[in-house]
Enzyme design. Structure first.
Site, PDB file in Angstrom:
ATOM      1  N   LEU A  65       1.358  -0.907   0.269  1.00 35.35           N
ATOM      2  CA  LEU A  65      -0.004   0.011  -0.272  1.00 35.35           C
ATOM      3  C   LEU A  65       1.262   1.400   0.099  1.00 35.35           C
ATOM      4  CD1 LEU A  65      -3.231   1.022   0.408  1.00 35.35           C
ATOM      5  CD2 LEU A  65      -2.427   0.955   2.750  1.00 35.35           C
ATOM      6  N   VAL A  66       0.900   1.763  -1.063  1.00 36.67           N
ATOM      7  CA  VAL A  66       2.039   2.750  -1.197  1.00 36.67           C
ATOM      8  C   VAL A  66       1.560   3.782  -0.890  1.00 36.67           C
ATOM      9  CG1 VAL A  66       3.246   3.823  -3.158  1.00 36.67           C
ATOM     10  CG2 VAL A  66       3.414   2.044  -3.033  1.00 36.67           C
ATOM     11  N   HIS A  67       1.871   4.945  -0.020  1.00 41.17           N
ATOM     12  CA  HIS A  67       1.124   6.360   0.512  1.00 41.17           C
ATOM     13  C   HIS A  67       2.078   7.059   0.818  1.00 41.17           C
ATOM     14  CE1 HIS A  67       1.115   3.732   3.656  1.00 41.17           C
ATOM     15  NE2 HIS A  67       0.593   4.293   4.514  1.00 41.17           N
ATOM     16  N   ALA A  68       2.517   8.436   1.204  1.00 41.60           N
ATOM     17  CA  ALA A  68       2.687   9.105   1.818  1.00 41.60           C
ATOM     18  C   ALA A  68       1.666  10.041   2.529  1.00 41.60           C
ATOM     19  CB  ALA A  68       3.567   9.621   0.920  1.00 41.60           C
TER      20      ALA A  68
END
Lengths: 98, 150
Positions: free
Chosen positions: B59-62
């Site tokens: 789950l790619v996030h910033a």
């Protein structure tokens, strides 16, 4: 336990992965009939909070192993059955399961 | 409303390239600013590969302040899986990237996504034929008020 169990789901950013984990934890606690409030947060915020149970990945729970009476390490944030089994065991040890 | 996108068959030589490609779909949709993909890479460099939530799925996030302009979700399937260095969930072949303009706007969409993942969304994305089917699967997983066509 005769009050609502306070549970923290932790991750690095505190709003993506930990929100997924919060959903899984809520389902697992519901299945165990435990009255619980689950919040999700980032690791550094978690250090300043009080909770009965902290749940996170090993790379995070290793750093906050003493921040709550029960710290549970999970590697799969979507594994309800695995988390439910871990919660059942650890909450029973504390006498927190009816 | 949630921006939804998908990209199939992406070539990536490692987790950084895979993460940038996944977050890059959000930038192309206008949901995230140009610096967002690099911010997503920094999250893993700083905090470890915890974003690999389950077998094969990251789950790619910033953070919102790292360039979230709207709520956006994008699925990326790699041509060949990559290693993130996760002790249990490597290798990763499927990435879900998300962005949000503030810390609350995404909760409904991400909660729905968690439910859908528990109900087999990742396998449906892996089984989808191409970008359009993947985007359709993703759209169906979102709450009605968050769907792009609502």
């Amino acid at each position: 336990m005769d009050r609502t169990l306070e549970v923290l789901a932790v991750c690095g950013v505190g709003m993506g992965s930990s929100l997924m984990l919060k959903m899984t934890a809520e389902d697992a606690l519901r299945a165990l009939n435990v009255d619980a409030r689950v919040e999700n947060t980032d690791l550094s915020t978690a250090r300043g909070m009080t909770a009965d149970v902290i749940i996170g990945q090993g790379m995070h729970t290793d750093e906050i192993a003493d921040a709550a009476p029960v710290v549970i390490t999970v590697s799969d944030f979507l594994d309800k059955e695995g988390l439910q089994a871990a919660l059942r065991e650890r909450l029973a040890e504390k006498g927190w399961l009816a | 409303m949630t921006a939804v996108g998908a990209r199939d068959g992406v070539d990536a030589d490692g987790w950084r390239a895979a993460t940038r490609a996944a977050a890059g779909v959000l930038v192309e949709m206008g949901a995230a600013a140009a610096g967002y993909p690099d911010a997503c890479v920094r999250v893993v460099e700083r905090d470890g590969p915890y974003i690999v939530l389950t077998k094969g799925l990251a789950l790619v996030h910033a953070r919102p302040e790292d360039g979230g302009l709207a709520v956006g979700v994008a699925a990326t399937r790699l041509a060949a899986p990559v290693e993130f260095g996760h002790p249990d969930n490597d290798p990763v072949d499927l990435l879900l990237a998300f962005c949000t303009p503030d810390a609350d706007a995404h909760v409904a969409s991400l909660s729905a996504l968690a439910r859908a993942l528990s109900a087999g969304l990742a396998d449906r994305l892996r089984g989808a034929a191409g970008d359009a089917e993947m985007a359709a699967e993703l759209g169906r997983a979102l709450p009605e008020e968050a769907r792009p066509d609502a």
